[in-house]
Write a protein that holds these residues in place. Structure first.
Motif, PDB file in Angstrom:
ATOM      1  N   VAL A  53       0.839  -1.204   0.000  1.00  0.00           N
ATOM      2  CA  VAL A  53       0.000   0.000   0.000  1.00  0.00           C
ATOM      3  C   VAL A  53       0.876   1.256   0.000  1.00  0.00           C
ATOM      4  O   VAL A  53       0.602   2.221  -0.711  1.00  0.00           O
ATOM      5  CB  VAL A  53      -0.955  -0.007   1.223  1.00  0.00           C
ATOM      6  CG1 VAL A  53      -1.648   1.333   1.390  1.00  0.00           C
ATOM      7  CG2 VAL A  53      -1.969  -1.129   1.097  1.00  0.00           C
ATOM      8  N   LEU A  54       1.948   1.220   0.792  1.00  0.00           N
ATOM      9  CA  LEU A  54       2.836   2.380   0.888  1.00  0.00           C
ATOM     10  C   LEU A  54       3.657   2.606  -0.376  1.00  0.00           C
ATOM     11  O   LEU A  54       4.008   3.739  -0.697  1.00  0.00           O
ATOM     12  CB  LEU A  54       3.773   2.233   2.098  1.00  0.00           C
ATOM     13  CG  LEU A  54       3.109   2.258   3.461  1.00  0.00           C
ATOM     14  CD1 LEU A  54       4.120   1.920   4.560  1.00  0.00           C
ATOM     15  CD2 LEU A  54       2.470   3.612   3.728  1.00  0.00           C
ATOM     16  N   PHE A  55       3.984   1.528  -1.053  1.00  0.00           N
ATOM     17  CA  PHE A  55       4.800   1.613  -2.271  1.00  0.00           C
ATOM     18  C   PHE A  55       4.079   0.917  -3.420  1.00  0.00           C
ATOM     19  O   PHE A  55       4.524  -0.129  -3.903  1.00  0.00           O
ATOM     20  CB  PHE A  55       6.178   0.973  -2.032  1.00  0.00           C
ATOM     21  CG  PHE A  55       6.930   1.577  -0.891  1.00  0.00           C
ATOM     22  CD1 PHE A  55       7.550   2.809  -1.022  1.00  0.00           C
ATOM     23  CD2 PHE A  55       7.011   0.913   0.328  1.00  0.00           C
ATOM     24  CE1 PHE A  55       8.248   3.367   0.045  1.00  0.00           C
ATOM     25  CE2 PHE A  55       7.699   1.462   1.396  1.00  0.00           C
ATOM     26  CZ  PHE A  55       8.327   2.693   1.253  1.00  0.00           C
ATOM     27  N   PRO A  56       2.972   1.506  -3.883  1.00  0.00           N
ATOM     28  CA  PRO A  56       2.168   0.835  -4.911  1.00  0.00           C
ATOM     29  C   PRO A  56       2.926   0.642  -6.235  1.00  0.00           C
ATOM     30  O   PRO A  56       2.623  -0.279  -6.984  1.00  0.00           O
ATOM     31  CB  PRO A  56       0.962   1.753  -5.088  1.00  0.00           C
ATOM     32  CG  PRO A  56       1.359   3.060  -4.509  1.00  0.00           C
ATOM     33  CD  PRO A  56       2.402   2.784  -3.485  1.00  0.00           C
ATOM     34  N   SER A  57       3.896   1.483  -6.506  1.00  0.00           N
ATOM     35  CA  SER A  57       4.636   1.338  -7.759  1.00  0.00           C
ATOM     36  C   SER A  57       5.457   0.042  -7.771  1.00  0.00           C
ATOM     37  O   SER A  57       5.761  -0.499  -8.826  1.00  0.00           O
ATOM     38  CB  SER A  57       5.554   2.536  -7.977  1.00  0.00           C
ATOM     39  OG  SER A  57       6.499   2.629  -6.933  1.00  0.00           O
ATOM     40  N   LEU A  58       5.812  -0.465  -6.581  1.00  0.00           N
ATOM     41  CA  LEU A  58       6.563  -1.718  -6.501  1.00  0.00           C
ATOM     42  C   LEU A  58       5.635  -2.929  -6.548  1.00  0.00           C
ATOM     43  O   LEU A  58       6.085  -4.038  -6.782  1.00  0.00           O
ATOM     44  CB  LEU A  58       7.400  -1.747  -5.219  1.00  0.00           C
ATOM     45  CG  LEU A  58       8.455  -0.640  -5.094  1.00  0.00           C
ATOM     46  CD1 LEU A  58       9.128  -0.716  -3.736  1.00  0.00           C
ATOM     47  CD2 LEU A  58       9.480  -0.758  -6.205  1.00  0.00           C
ATOM     48  N   GLY A  59       4.358  -2.695  -6.316  1.00  0.00           N
ATOM     49  CA  GLY A  59       3.368  -3.768  -6.379  1.00  0.00           C
ATOM     50  C   GLY A  59       3.285  -4.569  -5.095  1.00  0.00           C
ATOM     51  O   GLY A  59       4.294  -5.023  -4.579  1.00  0.00           O
ATOM     52  N   ALA A  60       2.060  -4.724  -4.614  1.00  0.00           N
ATOM     53  CA  ALA A  60       1.841  -5.484  -3.376  1.00  0.00           C
ATOM     54  C   ALA A  60       2.200  -6.954  -3.563  1.00  0.00           C
ATOM     55  O   ALA A  60       2.665  -7.609  -2.636  1.00  0.00           O
ATOM     56  CB  ALA A  60       0.395  -5.349  -2.930  1.00  0.00           C
ATOM     57  N   GLY A  61       1.999  -7.455  -4.771  1.00  0.00           N
ATOM     58  CA  GLY A  61       2.270  -8.868  -5.042  1.00  0.00           C
ATOM     59  C   GLY A  61       3.704  -9.264  -4.746  1.00  0.00           C
ATOM     60  O   GLY A  61       3.960 -10.349  -4.228  1.00  0.00           O
ATOM     61  N   GLY A  62       4.644  -8.402  -5.060  1.00  0.00           N
ATOM     62  CA  GLY A  62       6.053  -8.709  -4.812  1.00  0.00           C
ATOM     63  C   GLY A  62       6.360  -8.817  -3.333  1.00  0.00           C
ATOM     64  O   GLY A  62       7.066  -9.737  -2.904  1.00  0.00           O
ATOM     65  N   PHE A  63       5.834  -7.899  -2.555  1.00  0.00           N
ATOM     66  CA  PHE A  63       6.052  -7.945  -1.104  1.00  0.00           C
ATOM     67  C   PHE A  63       5.400  -9.191  -0.497  1.00  0.00           C
ATOM     68  O   PHE A  63       5.985  -9.841   0.366  1.00  0.00           O
ATOM     69  CB  PHE A  63       5.499  -6.687  -0.428  1.00  0.00           C
ATOM     70  CG  PHE A  63       6.270  -5.437  -0.743  1.00  0.00           C
ATOM     71  CD1 PHE A  63       7.573  -5.266  -0.296  1.00  0.00           C
ATOM     72  CD2 PHE A  63       5.691  -4.424  -1.485  1.00  0.00           C
ATOM     73  CE1 PHE A  63       8.286  -4.119  -0.569  1.00  0.00           C
ATOM     74  CE2 PHE A  63       6.395  -3.264  -1.770  1.00  0.00           C
ATOM     75  CZ  PHE A  63       7.697  -3.109  -1.315  1.00  0.00           C
ATOM     76  N   VAL A  64       4.196  -9.501  -0.965  1.00  0.00           N
ATOM     77  CA  VAL A  64       3.486 -10.673  -0.449  1.00  0.00           C
ATOM     78  C   VAL A  64       4.233 -11.948  -0.839  1.00  0.00           C
ATOM     79  O   VAL A  64       4.374 -12.865  -0.024  1.00  0.00           O
ATOM     80  CB  VAL A  64       2.022 -10.703  -0.954  1.00  0.00           C
ATOM     81  CG1 VAL A  64       1.355 -12.032  -0.647  1.00  0.00           C
ATOM     82  CG2 VAL A  64       1.230  -9.555  -0.331  1.00  0.00           C
ATOM     83  N   PHE A  65       4.731 -12.001  -2.063  1.00  0.00           N
ATOM     84  CA  PHE A  65       5.487 -13.171  -2.508  1.00  0.00           C
ATOM     85  C   PHE A  65       6.716 -13.387  -1.617  1.00  0.00           C
ATOM     86  O   PHE A  65       6.990 -14.503  -1.184  1.00  0.00           O
ATOM     87  CB  PHE A  65       5.905 -13.009  -3.978  1.00  0.00           C
ATOM     88  CG  PHE A  65       6.699 -14.159  -4.501  1.00  0.00           C
ATOM     89  CD1 PHE A  65       6.088 -15.371  -4.789  1.00  0.00           C
ATOM     90  CD2 PHE A  65       8.070 -14.045  -4.697  1.00  0.00           C
ATOM     91  CE1 PHE A  65       6.826 -16.448  -5.261  1.00  0.00           C
ATOM     92  CE2 PHE A  65       8.819 -15.113  -5.170  1.00  0.00           C
ATOM     93  CZ  PHE A  65       8.193 -16.318  -5.451  1.00  0.00           C
ATOM     94  N   ILE A  66       7.430 -12.311  -1.325  1.00  0.00           N
ATOM     95  CA  ILE A  66       8.611 -12.406  -0.451  1.00  0.00           C
ATOM     96  C   ILE A  66       8.199 -12.871   0.950  1.00  0.00           C
ATOM     97  O   ILE A  66       8.866 -13.714   1.551  1.00  0.00           O
ATOM     98  CB  ILE A  66       9.360 -11.057  -0.390  1.00  0.00           C
ATOM     99  CG1 ILE A  66      10.002 -10.769  -1.743  1.00  0.00           C
ATOM    100  CG2 ILE A  66      10.403 -11.054   0.724  1.00  0.00           C
ATOM    101  CD1 ILE A  66      10.527  -9.354  -1.896  1.00  0.00           C
TER     102      ILE A  66
END
Length: 191
Positions: free
Chosen positions: A127-140
């Motif tokens: 949410v804080l860094f939408p340009s990086l995509g939530a999916g990437g953070f969740v995947f990690i």
């Protein structure tokens, strides 16, 4: 020792284990009472789980059966918390690790609190860094929780990494199957 003190000790133990400190095991109660108390982790994690399922409904169509979805998700949540320990109760003796069952389940249950915290942090970062995509953070976060689970299984069961990995993947796949069936039941499309 009070339940709240034992809960805080167990959560501190999970934090120590997450830092690859095997001494974290000293903070868990491996008695039969400690085993049953470890399911308190399900109660602690439930509000975050319920919030995430409720949040899913924001993008649902107006005619989506929201109440049925929530009821099915709550039932699925309970099934997930019961199914894996029951399966492991039968699997661990086949691996000649039946005597380590309580230790494994106690730590694995309490670890779910830390894992949910990591998952929520990943969603917040999305949410804080939408340009990086939530999916990437969740995947990690998912990969990190799986690795953490393997570490716990290896440490508490004293099994090789491939065996620990298979146990954690079995839990992950079981959870996915239960979730999938639950969603299909909620929308009335099981068959």
């Amino acid at each position: 020792m009070s339940t709240s003190t034992q809960t805080l000790r167990a959560l501190y133990g999970t934090w120590r284990l997450a830092r690859a400190d095997a001494q974290g095991l000293e903070f868990f109660d491996f008695s039969i009472n400690g085993f049953w108390r470890s399911f308190l982790a399900a109660v602690i994690v439930f509000p975050a789980f319920a919030f995430l399922r409720w949040h899913d409904l924001f993008d649902a169509p107006d005619d989506f059966p929201a109440m049925r979805y929530m009821v099915v998700e709550v039932i699925s949540y309970v099934i997930k918390w019961v199914a894996f320990p029951l399966i492991m109760f039968h699997v661990l003796p086949m691996l000649r690790r039946g005597e380590r069952y309580i230790n494994f389940i106690v730590v694995y249950n309490w670890a779910s609190v830390l894992q949910m915290g990591l998952y929520l942090a990943a969603l917040m970062l999305g949410v804080l860094f939408p340009s990086l995509g939530a999916g990437g953070f969740v995947f990690i976060a998912i990969i990190a929780t799986l690795v953490y689970g393997v570490y716990i299984a290896k440490l508490t069961l004293d099994v090789p990494i491939p065996t620990a990995g298979a146990i954690v993947m079995a839990d992950f796949l079981l959870s996915m199957v239960i979730t999938s069936i639950g969603i299909r039941l909620a929308v009335g499309q099981l068959f």
